[in-house]
Structures are given as structure tokens and as C-alpha cells.
Design an enzyme around this catalytic site. Structure first.
Site, PDB file in Angstrom:
ATOM      1  N   HIS A  93       0.686  -1.225  -0.230  1.00  0.00           N
ATOM      2  CA  HIS A  93      -0.041  -0.135  -0.094  1.00  0.00           C
ATOM      3  C   HIS A  93       0.698   1.409   0.477  1.00  0.00           C
ATOM      4  O   HIS A  93       0.305   2.612  -0.515  1.00  0.00           O
ATOM      5  CB  HIS A  93      -0.614  -0.330   1.016  1.00  0.00           C
ATOM      6  CG  HIS A  93      -0.682   0.422   2.468  1.00  0.00           C
ATOM      7  ND1 HIS A  93       0.115  -0.653   3.494  1.00  0.00           N
ATOM      8  CD2 HIS A  93       0.086   1.683   3.441  1.00  0.00           C
ATOM      9  CE1 HIS A  93       0.094  -0.496   4.223  1.00  0.00           C
ATOM     10  NE2 HIS A  93       0.456   1.260   4.269  1.00  0.00           N
ATOM     11  N   ASP A 123       0.226  -7.848   1.419  1.00  0.00           N
ATOM     12  CA  ASP A 123       1.024  -6.464   1.470  1.00  0.00           C
ATOM     13  C   ASP A 123       2.551  -6.157   1.815  1.00  0.00           C
ATOM     14  O   ASP A 123       2.844  -4.661   2.115  1.00  0.00           O
ATOM     15  CB  ASP A 123      -0.112  -5.648   3.526  1.00  0.00           C
ATOM     16  CG  ASP A 123       0.591  -4.204   3.211  1.00  0.00           C
ATOM     17  OD1 ASP A 123       0.511  -3.450   2.222  1.00  0.00           O
ATOM     18  OD2 ASP A 123       0.181  -3.250   4.517  1.00  0.00           O
ATOM     19  N   SER A 199       4.558   2.986   8.245  1.00  0.00           N
ATOM     20  CA  SER A 199       4.295   1.115   7.232  1.00  0.00           C
ATOM     21  C   SER A 199       5.552   1.293   6.208  1.00  0.00           C
ATOM     22  O   SER A 199       6.308   2.179   5.143  1.00  0.00           O
ATOM     23  CB  SER A 199       2.998   1.550   5.874  1.00  0.00           C
ATOM     24  OG  SER A 199       1.708   2.360   7.266  1.00  0.00           O
TER      25      SER A 199
END
Length: 345
Positions: A93, A123, A199
Site C-alpha cells: 500500500h 501487503d 508502514s
């Protein structure tokens, strides 16, 4: 938590040292057992030294990832270099399928990067940085993680480089729903504070080994962070480097969950009243070759009961290339075992 001056404090009990003939008073040797004394200071110093050592070792391998149109409010994340020739792991993402990317190193150098492989189902994504002889981090063994062990989250929250937070592993073996709808298995839950931009950054143990790639936080839930395990990351990296993508076993069907009537469940001696209904079958696919039909109800895979699509995905993920699996299906008033030769695609 009670304050220190709580009226419920218990009387102080002296600790008898086996090497002395009398009780130990506060300040006596060996050691100091009082809070805030030398023993606590030494413990705190050891903790600090462990974190500092890891930051100095792993920090240079942590990069800021950005792409065209990125801003500090979105499109910026973190990554970690895992090979000296420029391969890096980050979140799917974070890259958002961008082919042109850039990374900023620990020393502030901005380098071009390209997307080598993207796997939204876990992911995770693999980048190739246009440079050589880069510092790298070691991937650890996430299967050996223990609840309570120290972990260190590193990344670039809000675009600030080389930010560090610490916590402990609070749970293992979690499952997290990816943006594709699949469950990511064996996710690590931890208490190291994460913010937007963390992230894709590494979750590291006290030996400097990457235990996972930080992937998500739960909004308004303080102290809950999640990382995709290093074992999953290693598998994705190997698949991408070998094939340019992650291959998965496919049956060639579309399915939905269906309730099995109680009478039919009793008549077929089923242990559950849920099944996976075959909605469509791809012509020429493994399921079609094995004779599966629309309307068949799958109740078991290799003898394991399935009651949700996630169960099927989990069991297929454990299947090897060119392996034959057995589907137990209900077709009308019959129970059939159909052997399906699966292939990774």
C-alpha cells in the site's frame, strides 16, 4: 495503578541474603534492591544500550520511500534494504503499484528505485534501488518470536527520517485482512508506537534481526501495531526474485459461502452446517479437469473441514506445486471425493 503513597502499601519485608548473617538494609551490598537505585539504573542502561546498538546497526538500512505526487499526508512510507545490491522490502500500500519511485537513505541521498514485485495479498512489495554496496538488514526467524520480547520499530513517520520506537510483542499468530480480501497469516502484534509513514519499515529484535515489516495500526486503539512476519517476507522476496510475482495455487473457481440444511447435514454425517459453494468453474482449469460443477458444495479439503473461503485459501497456500488435493463435495444427495491437480499461477 495505585499511587506510591497508597494507604494499601504493605510493610517492607527485609530480604535475607544467603551470603550474610543478617538482613539487608536499603543501600547495603550486594546490589541495591530499592527502586531507582544502582540496580535499576544498570538495568535501564542495559536496555538503552541494546536499543542504541540496534539503531546504529539497522538504521542505515532503513529508507524513506516516495513516488510521484507523494506528500507528507500520503504516498510516503518506509522500507528496509535487505541486500547489498539494492533490493528493499516495503508495503504494497506504500508503493500503490507505482513503477517509478525514489528512496532517501539514512545519509540523505535520494536514489531512484523501481518496483520489482507487488503482492497486495500480503501487503508486501519488493523494490530495486539504483545503487550498490548499500547497508543491509538481516531477516530473522519470525516463527521463533515469543510474547513479551523486546521489539524496535524503525521508519519515517510523517516523513521524518530514522524515527525509533520500542515495545514488546503482545501476540503472535494473528490474522489481518489485506486490501485484496485475503487473510495475511502469522501477523505479529506489538506495542511499539506506529504512525503514518512507519508502514513498510522494519520491526527488529534486540539482536538487530528483522522480525517483520510494519503494516498497519488500528485507529483510536493505542498500543496496537501489526507487522507481517519475516518468514512471509522472505517467501515473498524469493518468489518475486525468481518469478517477478508471487505464485499461488489456484483451483480455477469462483465460490461463496452457503448454509447446508440440517437434514442434509445429518444425512451426510457432516460435522458442520456451512460449506463453500462453487459459483463458476473456469473452463480448462484444475477444478474443471477434475469434474467440479457449478452448485457443488465443498465441505472438506484433504480431509480438513472448511466453512469459509479463508479456510480454502489457507489450505491451498500449504499445497506444493503439482500436488494433488482431495475435495470432498456434496452434489445433490451424494458425497464425492474429487482429486484436483493444482498448479501455481
Amino acid at each position: 495503578m495505585r499511587p506510591l503513597d497508597s494507604p494499601y502499601r504493605k510493610p517492607l519485608h527485609w530480604i535475607q541474603d544467603p551470603g550474610t548473617t543478617g538482613p539487608l538494609n536499603p543501600g547495603d551490598s550486594p546490589g541495591n534492591t530499592q527502586p531507582g537505585g544502582p540496580a535499576d539504573a544498570e538495568l535501564l542502561d542495559a536496555y538503552s544500550q541494546a536499543v542504541i546498538r540496534v539503531v546504529e546497526e539497522v538504521g542505515p538500512s532503513v529508507v524513506l520511500v516516495s513516488g510521484p505526487g507523494a506528500s507528507r499526508q500520503g504516498g510516503i512510507g518506509s522500507g528496509v534494504l535487505v541486500s547489498a545490491d539494492g533490493y528493499a522490502l516495503t508495503n504494497s500500500h506504500v508503493v500503490a503499484a507505482r513503477q517509478r519511485l525514489s528512496v532517501t537513505t539514512h545519509e540523505g541521498d535520494r536514489l531512484d528505485a523501481r518496483l520489482v514485485g507487488d503482492d497486495p495479498a500480503t501487503d508486501l512489495a519488493v523494490l530495486r534501488v539504483s545503487a550498490a554496496d548499500l547497508p543491509l538488514a538481516r531477516l530473522g526467524d519470525s516463527a521463533g518470536i515469543r510474547v513479551g520480547q523486546l521489539v524496535i520499530a524503525m521508519g519515517n513517520p510523517y516523513g521524518f527520517q530514522s524515527t525509533v520506537s520500542t515495545g514488546v510483542v503482545s501476540a503472535v499468530g494473528r490474522s489481518l485482512r489485506s486490501q485484496q480480501g485475503r487473510l495475511i497469516e502469522n501477523v505479529i502484534q506489538h506495542t511499539a508506537p506506529l504512525n503514518p509513514g512507519n508502514s513498510g519499515g522494519p520491526l527488529v529484535d534486540s539482536h538487530g534481526r528483522v522480525l517483520g515489516i510494519n503494516t498497519a495500526i488500528i485507529a483510536m486503539a493505542q498500543g496496537l501495531g501489526f507487522a507481517v512476519g519475516a518468514d512471509t517476507a522472505r517467501w515473498v522476496l524469493a518468489e518475486v526474485l525468481a518469478y517477478g510475482r508471487v505464485r499461488r495455487v489456484s483451483l480455477g473457481v469462483s465460490v461463496t459461502v452457503q448454509v447446508v440444511g440440517r437434514q442434509l447435514a445429518r444425512r451426510m454425517d457432516l460435522l458442520n452446517d456451512m460449506a463453500i459453494e462453487i459459483v463458476s468453474v473456469d473452463r480448462g482449469g484444475p477444478a474443471h479437469a477434475a469434474g467440479l460443477r457449478e452448485g457443488d458444495l465443498v465441505v472438506a479439503v484433504n480431509g480438513r473441514i472448511v466453512t469459509a473461503v479463508d479456510d480454502v485459501h489457507r489450505l491451498l497456500a500449504r499445497s506444493a506445486q503439482d500436488q494433488t488435493i482431495t475435495l470432498t463435495v456434496l452434489r445433490g444427495d451424494r458425497k464425492l471425493d474429487l482429486d484436483v491437480s493444482v498448479a501455481k499461477a
